[in-house]
Design a protein around this motif. Structure first.
Motif, PDB file in Angstrom:
ATOM      1  N   GLU A   1      21.965  67.134  52.800  1.00  0.00           N
ATOM      2  CA  GLU A   1      23.198  66.850  53.132  1.00  0.00           C
ATOM      3  C   GLU A   1      24.024  68.017  52.926  1.00  0.00           C
ATOM      4  O   GLU A   1      25.107  68.286  54.001  1.00  0.00           O
ATOM      5  CB  GLU A   1      23.589  65.735  52.408  1.00  0.00           C
ATOM      6  N   ASN A   2      24.012  68.891  52.110  1.00  0.00           N
ATOM      7  CA  ASN A   2      24.486  70.271  52.140  1.00  0.00           C
ATOM      8  C   ASN A   2      24.520  71.106  53.228  1.00  0.00           C
ATOM      9  O   ASN A   2      25.375  71.473  53.680  1.00  0.00           O
ATOM     10  CB  ASN A   2      24.011  71.157  50.818  1.00  0.00           C
TER      11      ASN A   2
ATOM     12  N   LEU B   1      25.916  69.395  56.440  1.00  0.00           N
ATOM     13  CA  LEU B   1      27.291  69.199  56.640  1.00  0.00           C
ATOM     14  C   LEU B   1      28.137  69.951  57.714  1.00  0.00           C
ATOM     15  O   LEU B   1      28.704  69.391  58.548  1.00  0.00           O
ATOM     16  CB  LEU B   1      28.067  69.448  54.996  1.00  0.00           C
ATOM     17  N   PRO B   2      28.115  71.475  57.708  1.00  0.00           N
ATOM     18  CA  PRO B   2      28.456  72.099  58.895  1.00  0.00           C
ATOM     19  C   PRO B   2      28.115  71.522  59.951  1.00  0.00           C
ATOM     20  O   PRO B   2      28.934  71.533  61.198  1.00  0.00           O
ATOM     21  CB  PRO B   2      28.523  73.527  58.557  1.00  0.00           C
TER      22      PRO B   2
END
Lengths: 392, 240
Positions: free
Chosen positions: B89-90, B93-94
């Motif tokens: 997810e990290n 995200l972008p």
């Protein structure tokens, strides 16, 4: 030739760590300091270093200080820490020090400690500030704090505007999690507190009203008091301690961990991404919680009145319906909306502007709760005042 | 650069060229990290300008600056992973915020980036569940997610074992050679400085300014400044 200035009463008593003999050559300008015994951290020391320095400084001017050891059975950093202060003092006074009488290890440690000179201006305790300066600093700090608040409110408003235009960047799943946390998860504590506040109101009112046989009016007191005031206020106090503090701590920790910096450099506004879902969640959930708290408060009042003061449940119900109007609910819910914004702003702002240490996160959580309770009470007073002026 | 009234660095003037591996070096407390913050848009300089190509980074308006910031990636000293999100997810995200790609395609990119930093299979772990060095590598995977034109590294090898540090150096060179990424590294790790840096600036905490700029090897060979020589030789060649 040497005259002892002061001598250890029992120089052989090594195990207790008695140490330090200061000789000063009578009529001469050389002082010899001899260290004996156990120089270990935790062992007793005969003389504080300040006293030794004072003795060296008293009397005639010295031209040389000799440091030596005799019968030194054991030592650790305590000895060099002690010596370094003497050497520093001598250097300040311009007195040459001879350390060749010390064990090699001690000499080495002394050199090491003095290898890097103290950075000028690094020491903090030297800057003692006057009372006036402190007052000025506090005022300036307060102004800066107020400016920070205005800034933050501005950013939050921009984020809400972006949300209304459908342009805000945040993860919908975060909003759902925040709603879950600020709403359903708080039901337990809100139930308990509101029920008890209803009970208390009923008891307090009943003592007075039953003197006139007017127990039935307990329903009015509890109904109006809860719906207009206590429901929203108690929910707000609970939520500021529960959710406001959590917001400050969450965002504060993210700040410590550079997570907020990371968001910024990704080009994502942390206010939109982190603060907006939290504000929305509280603003959506607080009125519902307040409404629920109203119901619980009225039930609490009914429990007391019906069981203790001989009023039937139907009578209580009818009296409450007669006393409490829709606009009373409007006032309570309006208040809870205002409180929700205040709590969310106080909590998030303290988190976002948190310092970068563990204690700063604690401070942020504390400040968030204190601020939001102050804001809530002030806002509540204002709203109540306005309502009474307007006659609603 | 200054913190309040406290001056950190002044009179800095250097250029980072496209495709450089540029090293910002200097002793502890000399303002390397603060300089980095100014370069990546976290802290405005007290005076002076930062230019990205022809654009004045701090004088242009905030929206323009955000657009520039999207072209850069940053690996923070601590990794700075979002602790409430899993590794995948990290990194996603972008990608999810700024590209219109579908979920499956994003997942593919996420797995690819994780395998580049040696963390294949760790998609569903939370940052707290993996070691510090792994967090750092995951942070790198996130910094690379958008294939930035410029990658900034804050002390990349701190907390990594020698083998991982070497792998990271190889990865940096690889990124530069294959994608043409410009790389800026804040470090005082001598091995990395000489292994990867082809240009550098040396900051000095005492005079509060830069002492030199140029390729580290040239500085070592040609600099007459004892502070630089001492730094670059670990104090072994003590020039007086």
């Amino acid at each position: 030739m040497f005259q002892p200035l002061q001598m250890n009463s029992n120089p052989r008593h090594h195990n207790t760590g008695e140490v330090g003999i200061v000789y000063k050559a009578a009529g001469e300008d050389t002082a010899t300091l001899q260290f004996t015994g156990v120089w270990v951290q935790g062992a007793a020391v005969a003389k504080p270093v300040g006293t030794v320095i004072a003795e060296l400084g008293s009397g005639q001017r010295l031209c040389r200080v000799l440091l030596q050891t005799h019968d030194l059975t054991e030592w650790d950093s305590r000895l060099p820490a002690y010596l370094v202060q003497i050497v520093d003092w001598c250097q300040q006074k311009g007195i040459p020090v001879d350390v060749s009488g010390l064990p090699e290890g001690v000499q080495g440690l002394l050199t090491l400690a003095r290898a890097v000179p103290e950075r000028g201006g690094a020491r903090r305790s030297e800057r003692g500030a006057s009372m006036l300066a402190e007052v000025g600093k506090t005022v300036l700090h307060g102004l800066k704090d107020a400016k920070g608040l205005v800034y933050f409110i501005g950013e939050a408003i921009l984020a809400v505007v972006a949300f209304l235009r459908g342009k805000a960047r945040f993860r919908p799943v975060d909003l759902v999690l925040c709603i879950q946390d600020a709403g359903p998860s708080a039901l337990g504590i809100v139930t308990l507190i509101s029920l008890l506040v209803g009970l208390i109101l009923a008891f307090v009112g009943a003592v007075q009203l039953s003197m006139f046989g007017a127990q039935i009016y307990i329903a009015d007191l509890v109904g109006l008091g809860t719906v207009r005031e206590m429901g929203a206020l108690m929910t707000a106090v609970i939520m500021s301690g529960r959710t406001g503090a959590a917001y400050a701590a969450q965002l504060g920790t993210m700040n410590v961990n550079s997570e907020i910096d990371a968001l910024k450099t990704m080009g994502i506004s942390p206010v939109e991404f982190l603060v907006l879902p939290r504000i929305l969640a509280l603003v959506l959930m607080m009125p519902l919680l307040a409404l629920y708290a109203d119901l619980m408060g009225i039930i609490g009042g009914a429990l007391v009145t019906v069981s203790v003061f001989d009023v039937s449940l139907i009578q209580y119900y009818n009296e409450t319906r007669r006393a409490v109007h829709l606009h009373d609910f409007g006032i309570g819910i309006g208040k809870s909306l205002v409180f929700a914004m205040l709590i969310a702003v106080a909590g998030c702002r303290r988190g976002m502007q948190c310092g970068r240490s563990a204690s700063a996160v604690g401070d942020a959580a504390t400040a968030a709760v204190v601020n939001s309770i102050v804001y809530i009470v002030v806002a509540d007073s204002l709203i109540t005042l306005i309502c009474s002026r307007l006659g609603i | 650069m200054a913190y309040g009234d406290f001056l950190i660095q002044q009179n800095l003037n250097f250029t980072i060229d496209r495709g450089d591996v540029f090293i910002i070096m200097g002793g502890s407390g000399c303002g390397k990290s603060t300089l980095l913050k100014t370069l990546i848009g976290l802290q405005p300089p007290a005076k002076g300008d930062v230019f990205y190509e022809a654009q004045n980074f701090w004088k242009t308006d905030a929206d323009e600056r955000v657009l520039i910031m999207r072209r850069i990636g940053v690996l923070y000293q601590s990794g700075a992973l979002f602790s409430s999100l899993t590794l995948s997810e990290n990194i996603a995200l972008p990608l999810a915020e700024f590209t219109g790609m579908g979920r499956a395609e994003i997942q593919g990119i996420v797995s690819y980036k994780l395998s580049l930093v040696g963390l294949a299979g760790f998609e569903d772990y939370y940052p707290a569940e993996i070691s510090g060095g792994m967090q750092k590598r995951a942070g790198l995977a996130r910094a690379m997610a958008m294939d930035p034109e410029i990658l900034f590294f804050d002390e990349p090898s701190a907390g990594l074992d020698p083998v991982s540090a070497r792998l990271l150096d190889d990865l940096i060179i690889n990124l530069r050679d294959t994608l043409g990424t410009t790389i800026v590294v804040v470090t005082h790790e001598l091995a990395s400085i000489f292994a990867i840096g082809n240009n550098s600036v040396f900051l000095d905490p005492e005079t509060k300014t830069m002492l030199a700029t140029g390729p580290p090897k040239t500085l070592l060979a040609e600099s007459a400044d004892p502070k630089i020589i001492q730094f670059l030789t670990r104090g072994e060649r003590n020039v007086k």
